[in-house]
Design a protein around this motif. Structure first.
Motif, PDB file in Angstrom:
ATOM      1  N   UNK A  46       0.916  -1.281  -0.050  1.00 48.74           N
ATOM      2  CA  UNK A  46      -0.099  -0.094   0.203  1.00 48.74           C
ATOM      3  C   UNK A  46       1.081   1.169   0.030  1.00 48.74           C
ATOM      4  N   UNK A  47       1.799   1.215   0.810  1.00 53.03           N
ATOM      5  CA  UNK A  47       2.740   2.377   0.837  1.00 53.03           C
ATOM      6  C   UNK A  47       3.511   2.548  -0.491  1.00 53.03           C
ATOM      7  N   UNK A  48       4.044   1.406  -1.099  1.00 54.70           N
ATOM      8  CA  UNK A  48       4.520   1.627  -2.489  1.00 54.70           C
ATOM      9  C   UNK A  48       3.794   2.186  -3.374  1.00 54.70           C
ATOM     10  N   UNK A  49       2.561   1.667  -3.785  1.00 57.68           N
ATOM     11  CA  UNK A  49       1.744   2.171  -4.688  1.00 57.68           C
ATOM     12  C   UNK A  49       1.399   3.545  -4.517  1.00 57.68           C
ATOM     13  N   UNK A  50       0.977   3.874  -3.316  1.00 54.83           N
ATOM     14  CA  UNK A  50       0.293   5.084  -2.991  1.00 54.83           C
ATOM     15  C   UNK A  50       1.248   6.171  -2.963  1.00 54.83           C
ATOM     16  N   UNK A  51       2.538   5.883  -2.359  1.00 56.23           N
ATOM     17  CA  UNK A  51       3.731   6.649  -2.533  1.00 56.23           C
ATOM     18  C   UNK A  51       4.269   6.998  -3.771  1.00 56.23           C
ATOM     19  N   UNK A  52       3.984   6.432  -4.683  1.00 54.12           N
ATOM     20  CA  UNK A  52       4.617   6.475  -6.035  1.00 54.12           C
ATOM     21  C   UNK A  52       3.794   7.530  -6.878  1.00 54.12           C
ATOM     22  N   UNK A  53       2.618   7.958  -6.157  1.00 52.47           N
ATOM     23  CA  UNK A  53       1.732   9.073  -6.538  1.00 52.47           C
ATOM     24  C   UNK A  53       2.429  10.520  -6.421  1.00 52.47           C
ATOM     25  N   UNK A  54       3.089  10.295  -5.327  1.00 50.67           N
ATOM     26  CA  UNK A  54       3.810  11.490  -4.909  1.00 50.67           C
ATOM     27  C   UNK A  54       5.205  11.817  -4.957  1.00 50.67           C
ATOM     28  N   UNK A  55       6.029  10.818  -5.085  1.00 50.72           N
ATOM     29  CA  UNK A  55       7.341  10.863  -5.291  1.00 50.72           C
ATOM     30  C   UNK A  55       7.895  10.261  -6.388  1.00 50.72           C
ATOM     31  N   UNK A  56       9.158  10.251  -6.902  1.00 51.29           N
ATOM     32  CA  UNK A  56       9.568   9.669  -8.115  1.00 51.29           C
ATOM     33  C   UNK A  56       9.787   8.349  -7.788  1.00 51.29           C
ATOM     34  N   UNK A  57      10.122   7.536  -8.922  1.00 55.91           N
ATOM     35  CA  UNK A  57      10.229   6.078  -8.790  1.00 55.91           C
ATOM     36  C   UNK A  57      11.579   5.913  -8.286  1.00 55.91           C
ATOM     37  N   UNK A  58      12.552   6.816  -8.680  1.00 55.69           N
ATOM     38  CA  UNK A  58      14.012   6.890  -8.134  1.00 55.69           C
ATOM     39  C   UNK A  58      14.067   6.933  -6.643  1.00 55.69           C
ATOM     40  N   UNK A  59      13.475   7.880  -6.131  1.00 53.02           N
ATOM     41  CA  UNK A  59      13.574   8.154  -4.888  1.00 53.02           C
ATOM     42  C   UNK A  59      12.773   6.994  -3.918  1.00 53.02           C
ATOM     43  N   UNK A  60      11.981   6.629  -4.472  1.00 52.83           N
ATOM     44  CA  UNK A  60      10.922   5.480  -3.968  1.00 52.83           C
ATOM     45  C   UNK A  60      11.935   4.408  -3.758  1.00 52.83           C
ATOM     46  N   UNK A  61      12.477   4.005  -4.833  1.00 56.09           N
ATOM     47  CA  UNK A  61      13.413   2.737  -4.645  1.00 56.09           C
ATOM     48  C   UNK A  61      14.693   2.700  -3.676  1.00 56.09           C
ATOM     49  N   UNK A  62      15.088   4.017  -3.775  1.00 59.29           N
ATOM     50  CA  UNK A  62      16.289   4.206  -2.655  1.00 59.29           C
ATOM     51  C   UNK A  62      16.077   3.951  -1.399  1.00 59.29           C
ATOM     52  N   UNK A  63      14.814   4.592  -0.893  1.00 55.21           N
ATOM     53  CA  UNK A  63      14.528   4.709   0.373  1.00 55.21           C
ATOM     54  C   UNK A  63      13.916   3.231   0.823  1.00 55.21           C
ATOM     55  N   UNK A  64      13.364   2.630  -0.215  1.00 49.44           N
ATOM     56  CA  UNK A  64      12.828   1.127  -0.025  1.00 49.44           C
ATOM     57  C   UNK A  64      13.820   0.452   0.411  1.00 49.44           C
ATOM     58  N   UNK A  65      14.968   0.303  -0.233  1.00 55.29           N
ATOM     59  CA  UNK A  65      16.052  -0.538   0.088  1.00 55.29           C
ATOM     60  C   UNK A  65      16.839  -0.188   1.354  1.00 55.29           C
ATOM     61  N   UNK A  66      16.072   0.673   2.272  1.00 55.60           N
ATOM     62  CA  UNK A  66      16.827   0.886   3.614  1.00 55.60           C
ATOM     63  C   UNK A  66      16.330  -0.678   4.261  1.00 55.60           C
ATOM     64  N   UNK A  67      15.458  -1.381   3.821  1.00 58.68           N
ATOM     65  CA  UNK A  67      15.053  -2.683   4.533  1.00 58.68           C
ATOM     66  C   UNK A  67      16.203  -3.480   5.035  1.00 58.68           C
ATOM     67  N   UNK A  68      17.317  -3.913   4.172  1.00 57.65           N
ATOM     68  CA  UNK A  68      18.060  -4.617   4.884  1.00 57.65           C
ATOM     69  C   UNK A  68      18.877  -4.107   6.115  1.00 57.65           C
ATOM     70  N   UNK A  69      18.974  -2.563   6.188  1.00 54.98           N
ATOM     71  CA  UNK A  69      19.431  -2.296   7.588  1.00 54.98           C
ATOM     72  C   UNK A  69      18.530  -2.525   8.556  1.00 54.98           C
ATOM     73  N   UNK A  70      17.374  -2.391   8.441  1.00 52.23           N
ATOM     74  CA  UNK A  70      16.242  -2.893   9.519  1.00 52.23           C
ATOM     75  C   UNK A  70      16.489  -4.271   9.770  1.00 52.23           C
ATOM     76  N   UNK A  71      16.380  -5.073   8.884  1.00 56.44           N
ATOM     77  CA  UNK A  71      16.695  -6.490   9.197  1.00 56.44           C
ATOM     78  C   UNK A  71      17.825  -6.765   9.906  1.00 56.44           C
TER      79      UNK A  71
END
Length: 303
Positions: free
Chosen positions: A87-112
């Motif tokens: 939900x966050x990914x698809x809704x977020x793409x309406x407000x920010x660029x795909x490049x910004x989305x993908x960089x922030x999304x791959x903060x996930x390994x740090x959380x893991x």
């Protein structure tokens, strides 16, 4: 309990690279589909379709799905986290660029990486591996920094960026929940069915509540995009991913997912005609070095 390995072997690395390639292509498919179907409908329908396929696969293989094995609490939680992520990914793409989305999304390994030592002490990273994770993420961020050059000036870009970070946290939470709950000993099919079924119902309900229009007539293009997302990505690749989580170190698996946005950029160049710059090739080399450091064998005491 499944036979859990302490290192990634060649089979695991091959499977991870395949998943990263498919997930990178999925970024292009999802973005393309938004022109014909709402974000929540797209995410929800592909989850429900994939859930049906996984259920049929398990039935054909004789894999039990509905026995009382204590997985229900963990399954409902991981399914909810999975749905919130998309939900966050698809809704977020309406407000920010795909490049910004993908960089922030791959903060996930740090959380893991931060959360896994509380679940499995053996997966604590040493200083070399932490440095590799930082190098790998820096490579991804640097590769996509070219997309930040022109500011869109969108007043709600901060909202899209925030949703990107939330999606990363939810993705990591799904991985951690699987390892910390009874799902760690459940079949990959049952684990994935929880993700897809719970998220699909929740996302479709959200689409109805938000008043998203569901297209009554689908073009061949939309049908092809949904087939790829449903069958290849949501059913096949996720089933493979959750199987690997049960058999290999989650932190090291997560580090490999940093290759996904670069596969996405390559897919964009191939399918959308976007240029591949020298910056990307240098970033690919840095990414490979970082992942190698994270997944290298431990030769000394843990940090």
């Amino acid at each position: 309990m499944p036979d859990r390995k302490t290192e990634l072997d060649r089979f695991a690395i091959s499977c991870l690279l395949l998943c990263c390639m498919l997930w990178g292509l999925n970024q292009v498919a999802a973005k393309s589909g938004l022109s014909e179907i709402g974000p929540l409908w797209q995410a929800g329908l592909r989850s429900l379709g994939a859930a049906a396929l996984v259920g049929l696969w398990a039935l054909w293989r004789g894999i039990p799905l509905f026995g009382r094995d204590g997985t229900l609490p963990g399954g409902l939680l991981t399914g909810t986290l999975f749905g919130l992520e998309f939900a966050c990914i698809f809704l977020g793409l309406q407000y920010t660029s795909a490049s910004r989305m993908v960089v922030f999304l791959y903060l996930s390994p740090f959380v893991v990486a931060l959360g896994m030592p509380f679940i499995a002490r053996s997966e604590r990273l040493n200083l070399r591996q932490i440095g590799g994770l930082l190098l790998a993420f820096a490579a991804v961020a640097w590769a996509f920094a070219e997309g930040f050059g022109q500011r869109s000036g969108a007043p709600l870009q901060w909202l899209g960026d925030g949703l990107s970070v939330l999606a990363a946290v939810f993705w990591a939470g799904t991985t951690l929940c699987i390892r910390a709950s009874r799902l760690s000993s459940a079949s990959a099919e049952k684990t994935l069915l929880y993700q897809l079924g719970v998220s699909g119902l929740g996302l479709c309900a959200g689409a109805l509540l938000m008043g998203e229009a569901l297209p009554m007539v689908w073009s061949a293009r939309l049908g092809g995009l949904m087939f790829f997302q449903t069958v290849i990505v949501s059913a096949f690749s996720y089933l493979l991913w959750f199987w690997m989580i049960r058999h290999y170190p989650a932190t090291r698996l997560a580090s490999f997912t940093l290759a996904t946005p670069l596969f996405g950029l390559l897919a964009g160049a191939w399918l959308l005609g976007e240029p591949i710059t020298p910056r990307l090739w240098l970033a690919l080399l840095a990414l490979a070095a970082g992942v190698a450091l994270v997944n290298g064998r431990r030769t000394g005491a843990k940090a």
